[in-house]
Design a protein around this motif. Structure first.
Motif, mmCIF file in Angstrom:
data_model
loop_
_atom_site.group_PDB
_atom_site.id
_atom_site.type_symbol
_atom_site.label_atom_id
_atom_site.label_comp_id
_atom_site.label_asym_id
_atom_site.label_seq_id
_atom_site.Cartn_x
_atom_site.Cartn_y
_atom_site.Cartn_z
ATOM 1 N N LEU A 37 0.825 -1.209 0.000
ATOM 2 C CA LEU A 37 0.000 0.000 0.000
ATOM 3 C C LEU A 37 0.859 1.258 0.000
ATOM 4 O O LEU A 37 0.573 2.212 -0.728
ATOM 5 N N ALA A 38 1.902 1.267 0.810
ATOM 6 C CA ALA A 38 2.778 2.441 0.883
ATOM 7 C C ALA A 38 3.496 2.675 -0.439
ATOM 8 O O ALA A 38 3.560 3.804 -0.938
ATOM 9 N N LEU A 39 4.026 1.616 -1.028
ATOM 10 C CA LEU A 39 4.729 1.763 -2.317
ATOM 11 C C LEU A 39 3.752 2.165 -3.415
ATOM 12 O O LEU A 39 4.079 2.999 -4.268
ATOM 13 N N GLY A 92 13.603 2.216 0.271
ATOM 14 C CA GLY A 92 13.857 1.789 1.647
ATOM 15 C C GLY A 92 13.230 2.727 2.657
ATOM 16 O O GLY A 92 12.690 2.291 3.683
ATOM 17 N N GLN A 93 13.246 4.020 2.375
ATOM 18 C CA GLN A 93 12.641 4.985 3.290
ATOM 19 C C GLN A 93 11.129 4.818 3.347
ATOM 20 O O GLN A 93 10.517 4.934 4.409
ATOM 21 N N VAL A 94 10.518 4.528 2.199
ATOM 22 C CA VAL A 94 9.061 4.291 2.172
ATOM 23 C C VAL A 94 8.742 3.064 3.016
ATOM 24 O O VAL A 94 7.829 3.094 3.866
ATOM 25 N N ILE A 95 9.476 1.993 2.810
ATOM 26 C CA ILE A 95 9.223 0.754 3.541
ATOM 27 C C ILE A 95 9.501 0.940 5.035
ATOM 28 O O ILE A 95 8.772 0.418 5.872
ATOM 29 N N ALA A 96 10.521 1.702 5.364
ATOM 30 C CA ALA A 96 10.877 1.913 6.773
ATOM 31 C C ALA A 96 9.771 2.627 7.543
ATOM 32 O O ALA A 96 9.687 2.496 8.769
ATOM 33 N N GLN A 97 8.940 3.387 6.852
ATOM 34 C CA GLN A 97 7.856 4.125 7.516
ATOM 35 C C GLN A 97 6.654 3.244 7.827
ATOM 36 O O GLN A 97 5.771 3.655 8.568
ATOM 37 N N VAL A 98 6.640 2.027 7.276
ATOM 38 C CA VAL A 98 5.524 1.103 7.487
ATOM 39 C C VAL A 98 5.678 0.440 8.847
ATOM 40 O O VAL A 98 6.773 0.104 9.269
ATOM 41 N N GLY A 99 4.548 0.215 9.481
ATOM 42 C CA GLY A 99 4.567 -0.548 10.724
ATOM 43 C C GLY A 99 4.798 0.309 11.853
ATOM 44 O O GLY A 99 4.803 0.307 12.942
#
Length: 99
Positions: A37-39, A92-99
């Motif tokens: 969803l974030a990506l 990586g920054q987008v994924i790091a913001q998840v959770g």
């Protein structure tokens, strides 16, 4: 939903939970959905920039495909983001913001 609404529904026998609970997702599956969803959101934002700058139609088509096809893979999302100018660090920054 606010607390009063939730309490009212629970008093009437409704069970309140999350999408992950309803779909019986494992924590890993839930995290994967959040990452997609974030990506996808970032791809939609980039798609708008591509269209407004008149960049090549093939990139626009890739962005549209990822935006509207719910079966698109995480790999395809990452590939498309790289194709439209994201770096691995951006992703990586987008994924790091998840959770």
């Amino acid at each position: 939903m606010d607390l009063a609404q939730q309490q009212c529904l629970e008093a009437r026998g409704w069970r309140i939970g999350t999408v992950a609970e309803f779909l019986e997702l494992t924590p890993a599956e839930s995290l994967l959905v959040e990452m997609k969803l974030a990506l996808g959101q970032h791809l939609r934002e980039r798609q708008q920039a591509i269209m407004s700058h008149g960049e090549p139609d093939d990139l626009t088509r890739l962005a549209k495909a990822a935006d509207w096809d719910e079966s698109v893979s995480l790999e395809f999302l990452i590939h498309t983001l790289l194709a439209v100018g994201y770096t691995p660090q951006d992703i990586g920054q987008v994924i790091a913001q998840v959770g």
